[in-house]
Structures are given as structure tokens and as C-alpha cells.
Scaffold this active site. Structure first.
Site, PDB file in Angstrom:
ATOM      1  N   ASP A  86      26.073 -32.783-111.880  1.00 24.40           N
ATOM      2  CA  ASP A  86      25.244 -33.452-111.211  1.00 24.40           C
ATOM      3  C   ASP A  86      23.832 -32.845-111.302  1.00 24.40           C
ATOM      4  O   ASP A  86      23.208 -33.293-112.022  1.00 24.40           O
ATOM      5  CB  ASP A  86      26.041 -33.563-109.659  1.00 24.40           C
ATOM      6  N   GLU A 109      34.448 -29.360-117.659  1.00 24.89           N
ATOM      7  CA  GLU A 109      33.830 -29.480-116.418  1.00 24.89           C
ATOM      8  C   GLU A 109      34.324 -31.080-115.944  1.00 24.89           C
ATOM      9  O   GLU A 109      34.444 -32.114-116.873  1.00 24.89           O
ATOM     10  CB  GLU A 109      32.332 -29.642-116.563  1.00 24.89           C
ATOM     11  N   ASP A 110      34.379 -31.489-114.701  1.00 28.57           N
ATOM     12  CA  ASP A 110      34.445 -32.926-114.304  1.00 28.57           C
ATOM     13  C   ASP A 110      33.547 -33.563-114.204  1.00 28.57           C
ATOM     14  O   ASP A 110      33.313 -34.684-114.779  1.00 28.57           O
ATOM     15  CB  ASP A 110      35.457 -32.717-112.743  1.00 28.57           C
ATOM     16  N   ARG A 121      41.529 -35.550-104.508  1.00 29.43           N
ATOM     17  CA  ARG A 121      41.570 -35.285-106.149  1.00 29.43           C
ATOM     18  C   ARG A 121      42.708 -35.870-106.726  1.00 29.43           C
ATOM     19  O   ARG A 121      42.432 -36.159-107.991  1.00 29.43           O
ATOM     20  CB  ARG A 121      41.827 -33.749-105.931  1.00 29.43           C
ATOM     21  N   PHE A 180      28.422 -40.888-105.511  1.00 30.25           N
ATOM     22  CA  PHE A 180      29.430 -39.882-105.132  1.00 30.25           C
ATOM     23  C   PHE A 180      30.475 -40.498-105.528  1.00 30.25           C
ATOM     24  O   PHE A 180      31.107 -41.256-105.156  1.00 30.25           O
ATOM     25  CB  PHE A 180      29.299 -39.512-103.824  1.00 30.25           C
TER      26      PHE A 180
HETATM   27  P1  5GP Z   1      26.054 -29.562-109.750  1.00 34.50           P
HETATM   28  O1  5GP Z   1      25.098 -30.250-108.902  1.00 34.50           O
HETATM   29  O2  5GP Z   1      26.047 -27.880-109.799  1.00 34.50           O
HETATM   30  O3  5GP Z   1      26.073 -30.038-111.486  1.00 34.50           O
HETATM   31  O4  5GP Z   1      27.481 -30.042-109.268  1.00 34.50           O
HETATM   32  C1  5GP Z   1      28.300 -29.026-108.791  1.00 34.50           C
HETATM   33  C2  5GP Z   1      29.912 -29.685-108.278  1.00 34.50           C
HETATM   34  O5  5GP Z   1      29.451 -30.671-107.313  1.00 34.50           O
HETATM   35  C3  5GP Z   1      30.616 -30.386-109.475  1.00 34.50           C
HETATM   36  O6  5GP Z   1      31.368 -29.526-110.263  1.00 34.50           O
HETATM   37  C4  5GP Z   1      31.501 -31.220-108.497  1.00 34.50           C
HETATM   38  O7  5GP Z   1      32.643 -30.187-108.100  1.00 34.50           O
HETATM   39  C5  5GP Z   1      30.517 -31.565-107.230  1.00 34.50           C
HETATM   40  N1  5GP Z   1      30.251 -32.682-107.351  1.00 34.50           N
HETATM   41  C6  5GP Z   1      28.959 -33.088-107.842  1.00 34.50           C
HETATM   42  N2  5GP Z   1      28.550 -34.387-107.792  1.00 34.50           N
HETATM   43  C7  5GP Z   1      29.901 -35.022-107.485  1.00 34.50           C
HETATM   44  C8  5GP Z   1      30.471 -36.196-107.176  1.00 34.50           C
HETATM   45  O8  5GP Z   1      29.810 -37.253-107.442  1.00 34.50           O
HETATM   46  N3  5GP Z   1      31.822 -36.226-106.468  1.00 34.50           N
HETATM   47  C9  5GP Z   1      32.405 -35.027-106.185  1.00 34.50           C
HETATM   48  N4  5GP Z   1      33.680 -35.352-105.618  1.00 34.50           N
HETATM   49  N5  5GP Z   1      31.915 -33.885-106.423  1.00 34.50           N
HETATM   50  C10 5GP Z   1      30.802 -33.746-107.024  1.00 34.50           C
END
Ligand code: 5GP
Length: 181
Positions: A108, A104-105, A170, A157
Site C-alpha cells: 500500500d 507479500e499480500d 482473511r 480497501f
Molecule cells: P503498507 O502501507 O505498509 O504498504 O501496508 C502494510 C500492511 O497494511 C499490508 O501488509 C496489509 O497487511 C495492510 N493493508 C494495506 N492495504 C490493505 C488493504 O487494502 N486491505 C487490507 N486488508 N490490508 C491492507
């Protein structure tokens, strides 16, 4: 370990991790993972699209036989409170009985990962671990141990190295703090 480096001076965002720093951390993770999966032929699963650069660098830094697959989920921000996540692309390989590593990248809220973990566990792999380049404060809500983490960060963010803002940024060669000004 945060740094503002001069080679990003043409990019109007503050750098958190430059490319060199990322590659060095990715190499450490790669060796740790290779050590843990010695003799296992694991399947590495890239979470599209944000995980693409981390996945690409990480898989090259793991000097053991592995297989690659790709998965994609979509979170509905419009219905954020309901936490709806939908599968856009499923795995192509049969992973029952296999050792699977999700790449995963960023974690959050952990909502997307939680969905993917439950989906992959339903296919009965032998083992399932997660590698995430970044882990945001509060991501523990995912309720599953993230074995490999590049860095823990705050609630900011971030963009670059696969992470987008509205589909853009990206391809920035590092992780940056997004700001409107
Ligand atoms: P989750 O809240 O479900 O953990 O995050 C889902 C997705 O939201 C991540 O896989 C990513 O694509 C996007 N995301 C969450 N935080 C960030 C951030 O700080 N920057 C960016 N560009 N995407 C984010």
C-alpha cells in the site's frame, strides 16, 4: 480482469478476483519465478499474516527446490504519520549469501515492505526480490523494484485471501472490496 462471479453470491462483498482467477495468475507467477531461480535454491519468505494464502499457493506453483521461512512486522496505525514499524518475528534461517524472495499480500504505502527490505538486506543476502499479490497505487514510494506483481489496484480497501479487516475475513476464498453496508 476484475470479475463478479456467481459462486461468491453468498458473500456480501464485491469480488475483485475470485479463487480461480487468483490461482491462474499465481501459477503464471510461479513458472516465471521458477525460471528466474533455476539452480539457485532460494529462500521464500512469507510475510505473516496476510501473505499466508498467496505464499502457500505460490510456493506450490514453483517446481524447483526452495526453502521456506516466515517473518512478521507490525505497523502502528496510531502513529501512522511517524511510520513506525516493528519486527514481531524474525527469520529462522541464515540468509547471508542466499537468494531471498519476500512474498507479500499487498503493498500500500510500502512502509512495511521498506522496513522488511532494509532488515533483510542488513543480513547480506546474495539477492533480494519481492513478490506481491497486489500493488496499490502509490506503492512506488517503497523505492525498491517489486519484480513479481499479481495485479495493480487502486486505493480501495480489499479483504480476503489473507487480507483482513479488524482480524476478520482473511479466509474468504478470493479478494473482495470491503464496504460497511
Ligand atoms: P503498507 O502501507 O505498509 O504498504 O501496508 C502494510 C500492511 O497494511 C499490508 O501488509 C496489509 O497487511 C495492510 N493493508 C494495506 N492495504 C490493505 C488493504 O487494502 N486491505 C487490507 N486488508 N490490508 C491492507
Amino acid at each position: 480482469m476484475r470479475n463478479n462471479t456467481s459462486n461468491f453470491s453468498n458473500i456480501p462483498f464485491q469480488a475483485l478476483f475470485n479463487e480461480e482467477t487468483i490461482l491462474s495468475r499465481v501459477k503464471e507467477l510461479g513458472l516465471q519465478i521458477a525460471n528466474d531461480y533455476q539452480g539457485k535454491n532460494p529462500v521464500f519468505v512469507c510475510v505473516l499474516r496476510g501473505g499466508v494464502y498467496f505464499f502457500s499457493d505460490l510456493t506450490k506453483a514453483v517446481p524447483i527446490p526452495i526453502e521456506l521461512d516466515f517473518i512478521q512486522a507490525k505497523s502502528y496505525t496510531g502513529t501512522e504519520s511517524s511510520g513506525n514499524v516493528e519486527l514481531i518475528k524474525d527469520l529462522d534461517s541464515e540468509i547471508t549469501g542466499r537468494d531471498v524472495l519476500i512474498v507479500e499480500d499487498i503493498v500500500d504505502t510500502g512502509r512495511t515492505l521498506k522496513f522488511l527490505i532494509s532488515h533483510i538486506l542488513s543480513k547480506k543476502p546474495n539477492s533480494l526480490e519481492v513478490a506481491s499479490l497486489l500493488f496499490k497505487e502509490g506503492g512506488e514510494a517503497v523505492g525498491y523494484p517489486i519484480k513479481y506483481i499479481g495485479w495493480n489496484i487502486g486505493k480501495e480497501f480489499v479483504i480476503g485471501y489473507g487480507l483482513d479487516y479488524d482480524g476478520k475475513f482473511r479466509n474468504l476464498p478470493g479478494v473482495f472490496l470491503y464496504s460497511e453496508d
